[in-house]
Scaffold this active site. Structure first.
Site, PDB file in Angstrom:
ATOM      1  N   HIS A  17      17.522   0.892 -10.250  1.00  0.00           N
ATOM      2  CA  HIS A  17      16.978   2.250 -10.390  1.00  0.00           C
ATOM      3  C   HIS A  17      17.936   3.265  -9.772  1.00  0.00           C
ATOM      4  O   HIS A  17      19.019   2.901  -9.305  1.00  0.00           O
ATOM      5  CB  HIS A  17      15.557   2.342  -9.823  1.00  0.00           C
ATOM      6  CG  HIS A  17      15.442   2.008  -8.358  1.00  0.00           C
ATOM      7  ND1 HIS A  17      16.170   2.638  -7.387  1.00  0.00           N
ATOM      8  CD2 HIS A  17      14.690   1.089  -7.709  1.00  0.00           C
ATOM      9  CE1 HIS A  17      15.852   2.156  -6.206  1.00  0.00           C
ATOM     10  NE2 HIS A  17      14.965   1.190  -6.366  1.00  0.00           N
ATOM     11  N   HIS A  20      19.661   2.399  -6.346  1.00  0.00           N
ATOM     12  CA  HIS A  20      20.780   1.444  -6.431  1.00  0.00           C
ATOM     13  C   HIS A  20      21.975   2.127  -7.095  1.00  0.00           C
ATOM     14  O   HIS A  20      23.120   1.929  -6.699  1.00  0.00           O
ATOM     15  CB  HIS A  20      20.399   0.220  -7.285  1.00  0.00           C
ATOM     16  CG  HIS A  20      19.132  -0.452  -6.856  1.00  0.00           C
ATOM     17  ND1 HIS A  20      18.050  -0.621  -7.690  1.00  0.00           N
ATOM     18  CD2 HIS A  20      18.773  -1.009  -5.677  1.00  0.00           C
ATOM     19  CE1 HIS A  20      17.085  -1.255  -7.054  1.00  0.00           C
ATOM     20  NE2 HIS A  20      17.492  -1.496  -5.831  1.00  0.00           N
ATOM     21  N   CYS A 125       6.960  -8.805   8.010  1.00  0.00           N
ATOM     22  CA  CYS A 125       6.767  -7.956   6.825  1.00  0.00           C
ATOM     23  C   CYS A 125       7.574  -8.557   5.674  1.00  0.00           C
ATOM     24  O   CYS A 125       8.804  -8.658   5.756  1.00  0.00           O
ATOM     25  CB  CYS A 125       7.227  -6.523   7.091  1.00  0.00           C
ATOM     26  SG  CYS A 125       7.254  -5.529   5.581  1.00  0.00           S
ATOM     27  N   CYS A 128      10.220  -6.138   4.158  1.00  0.00           N
ATOM     28  CA  CYS A 128      11.480  -6.007   4.910  1.00  0.00           C
ATOM     29  C   CYS A 128      12.178  -7.349   5.045  1.00  0.00           C
ATOM     30  O   CYS A 128      13.333  -7.397   5.454  1.00  0.00           O
ATOM     31  CB  CYS A 128      11.231  -5.485   6.324  1.00  0.00           C
ATOM     32  SG  CYS A 128      10.594  -3.825   6.391  1.00  0.00           S
ATOM     33  N   CYS A 142       3.680  -1.579   8.550  1.00  0.00           N
ATOM     34  CA  CYS A 142       5.117  -1.362   8.398  1.00  0.00           C
ATOM     35  C   CYS A 142       5.306   0.061   7.861  1.00  0.00           C
ATOM     36  O   CYS A 142       4.716   0.416   6.841  1.00  0.00           O
ATOM     37  CB  CYS A 142       5.701  -2.365   7.393  1.00  0.00           C
ATOM     38  SG  CYS A 142       7.314  -1.831   6.777  1.00  0.00           S
ATOM     39  N   HIS A 145       6.792  -0.018   4.145  1.00  0.00           N
ATOM     40  CA  HIS A 145       6.038  -0.604   3.031  1.00  0.00           C
ATOM     41  C   HIS A 145       4.538  -0.317   3.096  1.00  0.00           C
ATOM     42  O   HIS A 145       3.800  -0.662   2.178  1.00  0.00           O
ATOM     43  CB  HIS A 145       6.301  -2.110   2.955  1.00  0.00           C
ATOM     44  CG  HIS A 145       7.745  -2.394   2.674  1.00  0.00           C
ATOM     45  ND1 HIS A 145       8.671  -2.626   3.661  1.00  0.00           N
ATOM     46  CD2 HIS A 145       8.438  -2.404   1.507  1.00  0.00           C
ATOM     47  CE1 HIS A 145       9.867  -2.798   3.121  1.00  0.00           C
ATOM     48  NE2 HIS A 145       9.757  -2.658   1.814  1.00  0.00           N
ATOM     49  N   LYS A 294       7.977   9.805  -2.960  1.00  0.00           N
ATOM     50  CA  LYS A 294       8.695   8.541  -2.863  1.00  0.00           C
ATOM     51  C   LYS A 294       8.740   7.869  -4.238  1.00  0.00           C
ATOM     52  O   LYS A 294       7.740   7.894  -4.968  1.00  0.00           O
ATOM     53  CB  LYS A 294       7.927   7.654  -1.864  1.00  0.00           C
ATOM     54  CG  LYS A 294       8.770   6.563  -1.332  1.00  0.00           C
ATOM     55  CD  LYS A 294       8.067   5.782  -0.248  1.00  0.00           C
ATOM     56  CE  LYS A 294       8.870   4.517  -0.078  1.00  0.00           C
ATOM     57  NZ  LYS A 294       8.507   3.683   0.983  1.00  0.00           N
ATOM     58  N   LYS A 297       7.077   1.947  -8.010  1.00  0.00           N
ATOM     59  CA  LYS A 297       6.573   1.379  -9.253  1.00  0.00           C
ATOM     60  C   LYS A 297       5.108   1.744  -9.447  1.00  0.00           C
ATOM     61  O   LYS A 297       4.678   2.085 -10.546  1.00  0.00           O
ATOM     62  CB  LYS A 297       6.713  -0.139  -9.185  1.00  0.00           C
ATOM     63  CG  LYS A 297       7.285  -0.739 -10.430  1.00  0.00           C
ATOM     64  CD  LYS A 297       7.526  -2.191 -10.196  1.00  0.00           C
ATOM     65  CE  LYS A 297       7.798  -2.922 -11.486  1.00  0.00           C
ATOM     66  NZ  LYS A 297       7.941  -4.340 -11.275  1.00  0.00           N
TER      67      LYS A 297
HETATM   68  N1  MSP Z   1      19.202  -7.234  -0.298  1.00  0.00           N
HETATM   69  C1  MSP Z   1      19.159  -6.229   0.686  1.00  0.00           C
HETATM   70  C2  MSP Z   1      20.542  -5.792   1.087  1.00  0.00           C
HETATM   71  C3  MSP Z   1      21.422  -6.885   1.599  1.00  0.00           C
HETATM   72  S1  MSP Z   1      23.024  -6.295   1.925  1.00  0.00           S
HETATM   73  C4  MSP Z   1      23.765  -7.511   2.774  1.00  0.00           C
HETATM   74  C5  MSP Z   1      18.399  -5.022   0.165  1.00  0.00           C
HETATM   75  N2  MSP Z   1      18.328  -4.901  -1.170  1.00  0.00           N
HETATM   76  S2  MSP Z   1      17.624  -3.664  -1.935  1.00  0.00           S
HETATM   77  O1  MSP Z   1      17.616  -4.035  -3.332  1.00  0.00           O
HETATM   78  O2  MSP Z   1      16.390  -3.356  -1.357  1.00  0.00           O
HETATM   79  O3  MSP Z   1      18.619  -2.497  -1.824  1.00  0.00           O
HETATM   80  C6  MSP Z   1      18.543  -1.555  -0.793  1.00  0.00           C
HETATM   81  C7  MSP Z   1      19.586  -0.515  -1.066  1.00  0.00           C
HETATM   82  O4  MSP Z   1      19.394   0.051  -2.384  1.00  0.00           O
HETATM   83  C8  MSP Z   1      19.581   0.693  -0.160  1.00  0.00           C
HETATM   84  O5  MSP Z   1      20.215   0.477   1.073  1.00  0.00           O
HETATM   85  C9  MSP Z   1      20.303   1.686  -1.037  1.00  0.00           C
HETATM   86  O6  MSP Z   1      21.652   1.354  -1.102  1.00  0.00           O
HETATM   87  C10 MSP Z   1      19.670   1.430  -2.381  1.00  0.00           C
HETATM   88  N3  MSP Z   1      18.408   2.150  -2.533  1.00  0.00           N
HETATM   89  C11 MSP Z   1      17.215   1.615  -2.921  1.00  0.00           C
HETATM   90  N4  MSP Z   1      16.293   2.618  -3.030  1.00  0.00           N
HETATM   91  C12 MSP Z   1      16.854   3.789  -2.693  1.00  0.00           C
HETATM   92  C13 MSP Z   1      16.434   5.137  -2.749  1.00  0.00           C
HETATM   93  N5  MSP Z   1      15.219   5.504  -3.093  1.00  0.00           N
HETATM   94  N6  MSP Z   1      17.339   6.081  -2.442  1.00  0.00           N
HETATM   95  C14 MSP Z   1      18.643   5.779  -2.139  1.00  0.00           C
HETATM   96  N7  MSP Z   1      19.071   4.529  -2.110  1.00  0.00           N
HETATM   97  C15 MSP Z   1      18.174   3.488  -2.203  1.00  0.00           C
HETATM   98  O7  MSP Z   1      17.954  -4.227   0.954  1.00  0.00           O
END
Ligand code: MSP
Length: 646
Positions: A17, A20, A125, A128, A142, A145, A294, A297
């Site tokens: 999304h 990412h 959690c 997390c 949390c 979440h 925020k 989904k």
């Molecule tokens: N798998 C772990 C990361 C392990 S790294 C060794 C994880 N994955 S995640 O799919 O949840 O990705 C988190 C990351 O996705 C955030 O740190 C950021 O880079 C990005 N984002 C996910 N949602 C976001 C927003 N709403 N806004 C900005 N970035 C965000 O955590």
């Protein structure tokens, strides 16, 4: 120089999304920028595929974990090319060599005495994927979440994180650039001011099998973070690979604030235990919300990158993401905001500058880059381009992309003004001023050439088109070293331009989005409609849409010489411009500096008493205390300068 830059590896429990996409666009942009400065670069992203969350998601989808992770990981891998993101390596935690390296590191840290077995009760959690401390809970939940964590008691293996606490604090204090922006560095130091608990790094296979078995006890799998963080090493062939030698000492990680603790505390303490030098930098950004809410989904407001690319184009999305978010702070996504950026910054400012300048070269100089008279000392654009380059280099290096783009747009906006001020269409009529015309055209083209370089990391596709239009060699953006070619005057006279299509066709704001559906509106507002039809000179919604209204902040004001009526206002909208307003009878300059007013931003400039006005300020004509006067329009709350008014 060498650069190694990584994104987090994303969980495959959700599809890609906006969040990412943002992190990965930032990382891609930074890689391209470093390449442009001549660096050897390695850019890595990937997917995190073990753990409770993934196992649960696979079960929900009725797939085996392996089938499931292959499918979703593929979605991430397929999304990046759509966004013109070109990683050098895509790592998966289910890759064999990753699994082997994680086990090797676990054994090494265990042998060193940094892993021990103990009983533990904690609040876990699943969101997390970690135990939360009592202090972290808000109303027993949390905070990220909003779920009540599960109390779990089990025997597990622990990593002696506490052993490295002081060394980590010392390192952060001695290296201010280790964690940036500063707010996150402070957050980590504040967390480290309390004693660190050791980190639980295992899960019993009775509870979870989808993980990497501990090499010293196969009744346990390793904790997802211990597994995931190591990707940054396995991706460059740790321990023996050549790439490890080349890249580890310069590693920079990009993450959002949600995973600050694992990256700023777990990871460095793990690295210290392994006896390796710490990574070089951690760049932390804020969160994207959608229409101030925020993204989730369950709310149904998840923004998918592929949809945005389909609607607005890939470069518009990349530009928007980098320009709209101040790196480190949260930002809000809305369709209106992206359309406004596209129409204003891209179509009006950059697109117009390119098409106007090149069109004049076709018209006045047969589409060939003219040569400049040495005697002409017009250095307005050259001086600005040089100072923009300095700001650009500094801010791009510091991950202040919004500031880099602001600086570049200052150059674009001054170049547009340069056309208006120098009136090439008048110069061309006077054979004696052909030298001057050539200088003006050359300066515009050279500015465009520099723009292809400055913007290449952000909008690679557009810059390729611009480079083609300017007749630059096809690989000019790939092999160009910004330090060598970022200087003024490298565009060769005699180069033939090529006709290209408009860079950014404007996006029409859909009527439907702005108005109630036609039939409903007709029924509901029958009276009103009849009235509207009879209004003389009534304009259509489309006509109204052509007027670009913005909020402008007055940064300076002075009276216009020989006029009692006019004030010259310098406003930030967000480009700086001058607007002449007939309000001197009602406002004195010192009263209005700092005020936010509404302006029409896309009026043709006009000269009033010798001063060029680039827009119009809106004011109400009203009877106040028995006297007719003008009252400036404003907004009911302070908003960012340049906000669009709709
Ligand atoms: N798998 C772990 C990361 C392990 S790294 C060794 C994880 N994955 S995640 O799919 O949840 O990705 C988190 C990351 O996705 C955030 O740190 C950021 O880079 C990005 N984002 C996910 N949602 C976001 C927003 N709403 N806004 C900005 N970035 C965000 O955590």
């Amino acid at each position: 120089m060498t650069t190694y830059i990584t994104t987090p590896i994303y969980y495959v429990n959700a599809q890609p999304h906006l969040g990412h996409a943002y992190t990965t666009i930032v990382t891609d942009t930074y890689s391209r920028f470093r390449r442009l400065t001549g660096d050897k670069v390695r850019f890595q992203t990937g997917t995190d595929e073990h753990g409770d969350k993934i196992a649960e998601a696979a079960e929900r989808e009725g797939e085996s974990p392996k089938e499931y992770v292959d499918r979703i990981s593929g979605m991430f891998r397929d999304t990046w090319p759509l966004l013109n993101i070109e990683p050098d390596n895509f790592i998966r935690t289910t890759d064999k060599n990753h699994v082997a390296t994680v086990q090797r590191i676990l054994q090494q840290v265990h042998d060193k005495g940094d892993i021990y077995f103990d009983k533990y009760t904690g609040q876990y959690c699943t969101g997390c994927e970690r135990f939360l401390t009592e202090k972290e809970l808000v109303d027993g939940k949390c905070p990220d979440h909003l779920t009540v964590p599960e109390e779990i008691t089990e025997q597990n293996y622990f990593f002696r994180m506490s052993r490295y606490q002081q060394e980590l604090i010392d390192h952060i204090k001695a290296n201010p650039e280790f964690i940036t922006p500063e707010r996150y560095r402070n957050e980590v130091l504040s967390f480290l001011s309390e004693p660190l608990e050791d980190l639980c790094i295992s899960r019993p296979t009775s509870r979870l099998t989808w993980g990497i078995p501990l090499p010293f006890d196969d009744k346990f799998v390793t904790y997802v973070w211990f597994d995931a963080l190591i990707n940054y090493l396995t991706g460059i062939g740790y321990p023996d690979g050549e790439d490890f030698e080349t890249y580890w000492s310069v590693a920079e990680h990009v993450i959002a604030k949600d995973i600050l603790k694992p990256h700023a505390i777990y990871w460095p303490t793990m690295i210290l235990s392994m006896g390796l030098p710490l990574y070089k930098k951690l760049h932390v950004h804020g969160y994207w919300n959608v229409d101030e809410t925020k993204m989730s989904k369950s709310i149904g407001n998840v923004v998918r990158p592929a949809e945005l690319v389909g609607k607005y184009g890939v470069d518009c999305f990349r530009y928007f993401a980098l320009r709209e978010m101040s790196f480190g702070l949260d930002a809000s996504f809305s369709a209106d905001a992206i359309v406004a950026r596209k129409n204003s910054d891209l179509a009006n400012d950059l697109g117009n500058l390119f098409s106007r300048s090149t069109a004049m070269v076709f018209k006045y100089n047969d589409g060939v880059v003219p040569s400049v008279s040495v005697a002409d000392d017009d250095t307005v654009l050259k001086d600005l381009a040089e100072s923009v380059l300095a700001t650009y280099l500094e801010t791009m290096n510091n991950f202040q992309f919004h500031r880099s783009l602001q600086a570049v747009w200052e150059l674009i906006s001054q170049a547009n003004k340069y056309i208006v001020t120098n009136e090439p269409w008048t110069l061309v009529k006077d054979p004696e001023r052909v030298g001057r015309l050539n200088t003006v055209l050359y300066n515009l083209l050279e500015t465009l050439r520099l723009l292809t370089l400055f913007l290449q990391p952000v909008m690679p596709g557009t810059c390729k088109k611009m480079a083609a239009g300017l007749g630059l060699p096809e690989d000019s953006l790939l092999v160009t070293n910004l330090k060598e070619n970022g200087g003024w005057g490298k565009l060769e006279s005699g180069t033939g331009l090529k006709q290209i299509e408009a860079l950014f066709p404007r996006t029409k704001t859909k009527k439907k989005e702005q108005q109630p559906p036609k039939q409903k509106a007709e029924k509901k507002n029958k009276k009103q409609k009849t009235k509207a039809e009879t209004i003389e000179g009534a304009i259509t919604f489309d006509q109204f849409q052509k007027v670009e209204l913005r909020v402008a902040e007055i940064v300076a004001a002075e009276t216009v010489k020989k006029s009692d009526r006019l004030l010259k206002l310098t406003v930030n909208a967000p480009d700086e411009r001058v607007i002449v307003a007939g309000i001197a009878e009602y406002y004195s300059p010192e009263d209005i500096v700092g005020m936010q007013v509404l302006i029409v931003a896309n009026l043709q400039p006009v000269k009033l008493m010798g001063v060029e006005s680039q827009g119009m300020v809106l004011a109400a004509k009203a009877e106040v205390d028995g006297k007719s006067r003008l009252v400036l329009s404003t907004v009911s709350a302070h908003v960012p300068a340049g906000s669009t008014v709709s």
